[in-house]
Design a protein around this motif. Sequence first.
Motif, PDB file in Angstrom:
ATOM      1  N   ASN A   1      38.873  15.466  50.606  1.00  0.00           N
ATOM      2  CA  ASN A   1      39.325  14.162  51.073  1.00  0.00           C
ATOM      3  C   ASN A   1      38.648  13.040  50.300  1.00  0.00           C
ATOM      4  OD1 ASN A   1      41.227  14.703  53.198  1.00  0.00           O
ATOM      5  ND2 ASN A   1      39.511  15.556  54.367  1.00  0.00           N
TER       6      ASN A   1
ATOM      7  N   LYS B   1      37.617  21.341  63.685  1.00  0.00           N
ATOM      8  CA  LYS B   1      38.335  20.327  64.457  1.00  0.00           C
ATOM      9  C   LYS B   1      37.751  20.118  65.850  1.00  0.00           C
ATOM     10  CE  LYS B   1      42.505  19.832  61.873  1.00  0.00           C
ATOM     11  NZ  LYS B   1      43.906  20.175  61.678  1.00  0.00           N
TER      12      LYS B   1
ATOM     13  N   ASP C   1      47.979  15.515  50.068  1.00  0.00           N
ATOM     14  CA  ASP C   1      48.116  15.315  51.513  1.00  0.00           C
ATOM     15  C   ASP C   1      48.488  13.858  51.747  1.00  0.00           C
ATOM     16  OD1 ASP C   1      47.798  15.169  54.269  1.00  0.00           O
ATOM     17  OD2 ASP C   1      45.828  16.119  54.299  1.00  0.00           O
TER      18      ASP C   1
ATOM     19  N   ASN D   1      51.817  18.077  50.893  1.00  0.00           N
ATOM     20  CA  ASN D   1      51.445  18.390  52.271  1.00  0.00           C
ATOM     21  C   ASN D   1      51.713  17.140  53.097  1.00  0.00           C
ATOM     22  OD1 ASN D   1      50.235  19.183  54.669  1.00  0.00           O
ATOM     23  ND2 ASN D   1      48.153  18.830  53.921  1.00  0.00           N
TER      24      ASN D   1
ATOM     25  N   ASP E   1      53.620  24.391  59.679  1.00  0.00           N
ATOM     26  CA  ASP E   1      52.254  24.243  60.191  1.00  0.00           C
ATOM     27  C   ASP E   1      52.330  23.653  61.602  1.00  0.00           C
ATOM     28  OD1 ASP E   1      49.701  23.280  60.786  1.00  0.00           O
ATOM     29  OD2 ASP E   1      49.338  22.467  58.789  1.00  0.00           O
TER      30      ASP E   1
ATOM     31  N   SER F   1      42.706   9.423  56.034  1.00  0.00           N
ATOM     32  CA  SER F   1      42.281  10.239  57.173  1.00  0.00           C
ATOM     33  C   SER F   1      43.356  10.213  58.248  1.00  0.00           C
ATOM     34  CB  SER F   1      40.971   9.713  57.761  1.00  0.00           C
ATOM     35  OG  SER F   1      40.677  10.420  58.955  1.00  0.00           O
ATOM     36  N   THR F   2      43.592  11.388  58.855  1.00  0.00           N
ATOM     37  CA  THR F   2      44.537  11.469  59.964  1.00  0.00           C
ATOM     38  C   THR F   2      43.815  11.929  61.224  1.00  0.00           C
ATOM     39  OG1 THR F   2      45.130  13.666  59.116  1.00  0.00           O
ATOM     40  CG2 THR F   2      46.617  11.855  58.589  1.00  0.00           C
TER      41      THR F   2
ATOM     42  N   SER G   1      36.954  10.502  56.661  1.00  0.00           N
ATOM     43  CA  SER G   1      37.447  11.753  57.243  1.00  0.00           C
ATOM     44  C   SER G   1      36.408  12.315  58.194  1.00  0.00           C
ATOM     45  CB  SER G   1      37.752  12.759  56.131  1.00  0.00           C
ATOM     46  OG  SER G   1      38.929  12.371  55.467  1.00  0.00           O
ATOM     47  N   PHE G   2      36.858  13.075  59.192  1.00  0.00           N
ATOM     48  CA  PHE G   2      35.927  13.404  60.278  1.00  0.00           C
ATOM     49  C   PHE G   2      34.812  14.343  59.843  1.00  0.00           C
ATOM     50  CE2 PHE G   2      36.579  17.759  61.668  1.00  0.00           C
ATOM     51  CZ  PHE G   2      37.755  18.110  61.005  1.00  0.00           C
TER      52      PHE G   2
ATOM     53  N   HIS H   1      37.418  23.653  55.102  1.00  0.00           N
ATOM     54  CA  HIS H   1      36.393  22.944  54.337  1.00  0.00           C
ATOM     55  C   HIS H   1      35.416  23.924  53.683  1.00  0.00           C
ATOM     56  CE1 HIS H   1      37.629  20.098  57.599  1.00  0.00           C
ATOM     57  NE2 HIS H   1      37.663  19.260  56.571  1.00  0.00           N
TER      58      HIS H   1
ATOM     59  N   ARG I   1      43.746  26.272  55.958  1.00  0.00           N
ATOM     60  CA  ARG I   1      43.218  25.061  55.312  1.00  0.00           C
ATOM     61  C   ARG I   1      41.797  24.853  55.837  1.00  0.00           C
ATOM     62  NH1 ARG I   1      42.798  19.675  56.468  1.00  0.00           N
ATOM     63  NH2 ARG I   1      43.335  18.202  54.803  1.00  0.00           N
TER      64      ARG I   1
HETATM   65  N1  HH2 Z   1      44.543  18.613  59.167  1.00  0.00           N
HETATM   66  C1  HH2 Z   1      44.001  17.485  58.640  1.00  0.00           C
HETATM   67  C2  HH2 Z   1      44.587  16.846  57.551  1.00  0.00           C
HETATM   68  N2  HH2 Z   1      45.701  17.341  56.973  1.00  0.00           N
HETATM   69  N3  HH2 Z   1      47.379  18.996  56.881  1.00  0.00           N
HETATM   70  C3  HH2 Z   1      47.942  20.108  57.369  1.00  0.00           C
HETATM   71  N4  HH2 Z   1      49.054  20.599  56.798  1.00  0.00           N
HETATM   72  N5  HH2 Z   1      47.416  20.769  58.452  1.00  0.00           N
HETATM   73  C4  HH2 Z   1      46.302  20.318  59.088  1.00  0.00           C
HETATM   74  O1  HH2 Z   1      45.876  20.947  60.080  1.00  0.00           O
HETATM   75  C5  HH2 Z   1      45.670  19.126  58.589  1.00  0.00           C
HETATM   76  C6  HH2 Z   1      46.257  18.481  57.467  1.00  0.00           C
HETATM   77  C7  HH2 Z   1      42.762  16.935  59.261  1.00  0.00           C
HETATM   78  O2  HH2 Z   1      41.613  17.442  58.649  1.00  0.00           O
HETATM   79  P1  HH2 Z   1      40.772  16.675  57.521  1.00  0.00           P
HETATM   80  O3  HH2 Z   1      41.634  16.425  56.319  1.00  0.00           O
HETATM   81  O4  HH2 Z   1      39.530  17.421  57.253  1.00  0.00           O
HETATM   82  O5  HH2 Z   1      40.361  15.306  58.203  1.00  0.00           O
HETATM   83  P2  HH2 Z   1      40.881  13.807  58.077  1.00  0.00           P
HETATM   84  O6  HH2 Z   1      42.280  13.760  58.581  1.00  0.00           O
HETATM   85  O7  HH2 Z   1      39.930  13.017  58.942  1.00  0.00           O
HETATM   86  O8  HH2 Z   1      40.820  13.398  56.627  1.00  0.00           O
END
Ligand code: HH2
Length: 285
Positions: free
Chosen positions: A30, A230, A104, A123, A194, A69-70, A35-36, A267, A265
């Motif tokens: 990321n 998560k 992403d 993604n 997913d 970040s999501t 991001s978390f 880390h 997916r």
């Molecule tokens: N989870 C996150 C982000 N993108 N994409 C898919 N396809 N599936 C997931 O479960 C998924 C994703 C959240 O994780 P992370 O990227 O580590 O955190 P953040 O959203 O805070 O950047």
Amino acid sequence: MTPPRPSGPVLHTRSGSVSLARVALVGVINATPDSFFDGGRHQDPAEAADAARAMVDAGAALLDVGAESTRPGARPVPADEERRRLLPVLRAVRAAVGVPISVDTTKAGIARVALEEGADAVNDVSAGRLDGAMLPLVAAAGVPVILMHMQGTPETMQLAPSYTDVVREVTGFLAERARAARAAGVAAEQIVVDPGIGFGKTVEHNCRLLRRLDLVAALGYPVLVGVSRKGFIGRLLGDAPPAGRLHGTAAAVALAVAAGARLVRVHDVGAMRDVVRVAEAVAGA
Ligand code: HH2
């Protein structure tokens, strides 16, 4: 002599094929401040490239690079900011490793420049709903796409997640989005689905989905699962922070593999490679 063709589903990219005959590890990078788990760690292109190399050495078949970040409560990032964060990191990761890279993002404009700059797949956590240009772009580029379920938006999704039958609703949603992708011209063999663990779901919803992943897999598309560190794992462990969720992640990854996930997916690629290899052998997956 021609090499034997891999058995099972295969994702085709210009950086090579990803065989899903064995479960594929997708490493998370990321390029975000917030991001978390890895927020702030991979914003520097050189650090991101080092992390990418380490993930590939540890067994990642694909890297997922994002710049928005999501996490629950996250505000949308404007396109120019997302592009400013993403491109230097994407270029550095592309130069560092040969494995396919997914971007992403929910924005077709970001996906387009990322594909031009060396990304190989998309993604989209909105499954093509946030930007009507996304699925036609994926179809025209001929790249794999990950279609994820989310109830609501990251900003509000954890306020009151609600389903009558979470497994049926998520599976029905993914079937509908896969049909939309195919109607836009995306090849069936380039679609990954997913269930969106943690995206508008309570702890119980996440557990139910992981338990009945076989019903998601029955759609006929390879299933990707993202459980890594998560919040639901933290909650099950008495509010453990992200840094304290590695072993909980291992449990969830192993059970996801046993229930039919073909991509995970994560880390922590090295640790989860061992978890995946043992889980798939025991489960006969
Ligand atoms: N989870 C996150 C982000 N993108 N994409 C898919 N396809 N599936 C997931 O479960 C998924 C994703 C959240 O994780 P992370 O990227 O580590 O955190 P953040 O959203 O805070 O950047």
